[in-house]
Design an enzyme around this catalytic site. Structure first.
Site, mmCIF file in Angstrom:
data_model
loop_
_atom_site.group_PDB
_atom_site.id
_atom_site.type_symbol
_atom_site.label_atom_id
_atom_site.label_comp_id
_atom_site.label_asym_id
_atom_site.label_seq_id
_atom_site.Cartn_x
_atom_site.Cartn_y
_atom_site.Cartn_z
ATOM 1 N N HIS A 243 0.852 -1.200 0.000
ATOM 2 C CA HIS A 243 0.000 0.000 0.000
ATOM 3 C C HIS A 243 0.875 1.232 0.000
ATOM 4 O O HIS A 243 1.931 1.268 0.614
ATOM 5 C CB HIS A 243 -0.961 0.026 1.193
ATOM 6 C CG HIS A 243 -0.312 -0.192 2.519
ATOM 7 N ND1 HIS A 243 0.133 -1.433 2.939
ATOM 8 C CD2 HIS A 243 -0.009 0.660 3.525
ATOM 9 C CE1 HIS A 243 0.669 -1.333 4.139
ATOM 10 N NE2 HIS A 243 0.600 -0.063 4.512
ATOM 11 N N HIS B 180 0.836 5.250 0.888
ATOM 12 C CA HIS B 180 0.132 6.310 1.595
ATOM 13 C C HIS B 180 0.230 7.585 0.756
ATOM 14 O O HIS B 180 1.321 7.960 0.313
ATOM 15 C CB HIS B 180 0.796 6.603 2.938
ATOM 16 C CG HIS B 180 0.798 5.462 3.913
ATOM 17 N ND1 HIS B 180 -0.052 5.386 4.987
ATOM 18 C CD2 HIS B 180 1.561 4.335 3.975
ATOM 19 C CE1 HIS B 180 0.183 4.279 5.678
ATOM 20 N NE2 HIS B 180 1.173 3.619 5.089
HETATM 21 P P1 AMP Z 1 1.722 0.653 7.274
HETATM 22 O O1 AMP Z 1 2.288 0.944 8.629
HETATM 23 O O2 AMP Z 1 2.448 1.360 6.168
HETATM 24 O O3 AMP Z 1 1.565 -0.837 7.031
HETATM 25 O O4 AMP Z 1 0.282 1.313 7.270
HETATM 26 C C1 AMP Z 1 -0.883 0.599 7.513
HETATM 27 C C2 AMP Z 1 -1.984 1.619 7.513
HETATM 28 O O5 AMP Z 1 -3.223 0.940 7.409
HETATM 29 C C3 AMP Z 1 -2.054 2.475 8.796
HETATM 30 O O6 AMP Z 1 -1.897 3.845 8.449
HETATM 31 C C4 AMP Z 1 -3.418 2.176 9.351
HETATM 32 O O7 AMP Z 1 -4.038 3.289 9.926
HETATM 33 C C5 AMP Z 1 -4.172 1.681 8.128
HETATM 34 N N1 AMP Z 1 -5.281 0.800 8.421
HETATM 35 C C6 AMP Z 1 -5.291 -0.262 9.251
HETATM 36 N N2 AMP Z 1 -6.494 -0.857 9.259
HETATM 37 C C7 AMP Z 1 -7.261 -0.153 8.399
HETATM 38 C C8 AMP Z 1 -8.620 -0.259 7.962
HETATM 39 N N3 AMP Z 1 -9.440 -1.216 8.434
HETATM 40 N N4 AMP Z 1 -9.088 0.638 7.066
HETATM 41 C C9 AMP Z 1 -8.277 1.613 6.584
HETATM 42 N N5 AMP Z 1 -6.989 1.769 6.965
HETATM 43 C C10 AMP Z 1 -6.494 0.901 7.850
#
Ligand code: AMP
Length: 134
Positions: free
Chosen positions: A98, A100
């Site tokens: 993913h 951001h």
């Molecule tokens: P990372 O640390 O780059 O893996 O980021 C994971 C991101 O996913 C974090 O910013 C979380 O806030 C986001 N996240 C986790 N669960 C969900 C969800 N159910 N819906 C949308 N975003 C999420």
């Protein structure tokens, strides 16, 4: 077991979805750094960017540009950070690729990666990278 993000894209978990009709999807981060903080996620489930198939990677550029334009237009932010935590050691919490897209405005006080020091000897790493590139 499908990843958290695969379940969101399949509609079995709720999310604030902006786009979900191609190889890449976009939905709002549940814990936004700033309003409009968007996640850009491939339907293909893999933990690391380099694990994605070529056709999925080829579709990323136009989709990401569209996501950035939408975030800027919707929030009025003149700039964004595009951030990938590519692997657990880099802070990746969800093992499904993913990106951001985080809206930024001048002086918003949010985190920006620090600049390093000039004067570092680049030669050894440069040689290693040129070999690895082949
Ligand atoms: P990372 O640390 O780059 O893996 O980021 C994971 C991101 O996913 C974090 O910013 C979380 O806030 C986001 N996240 C986790 N669960 C969900 C969800 N159910 N819906 C949308 N975003 C999420």
């Amino acid at each position: 077991m499908p990843s958290l993000f695969s379940r969101i894209l399949a509609g079995t978990l709720p999310a604030a979805i902006v786009a979900n009709d191609g190889p890449w999807a976009a939905f709002l981060d549940i814990a936004p750094v700033a309003p409009g903080h968007l996640l850009v996620v491939p339907r293909y489930e893999a933990p690391l960017l380099a694990d994605l198939p070529p056709d999925v990677l080829a579709a990323l550029g136009p989709f990401l540009a569209r996501a950035v334009r939408a975030v800027r237009a919707a929030t009025g932010a003149p700039a964004v950070n595009i951030l990938v935590n590519d692997g657990a050691a880099a802070g990746q919490a969800v093992p499904h690729v993913h990106l951001h897209v985080i809206p930024r405005t001048t002086g918003d006080g949010r985190w920006t990666p620090p600049h390093g020091q000039t004067g570092t000897d680049l030669a050894p790493t440069l040689a290693a990278l040129r070999v690895a590139w082949r």
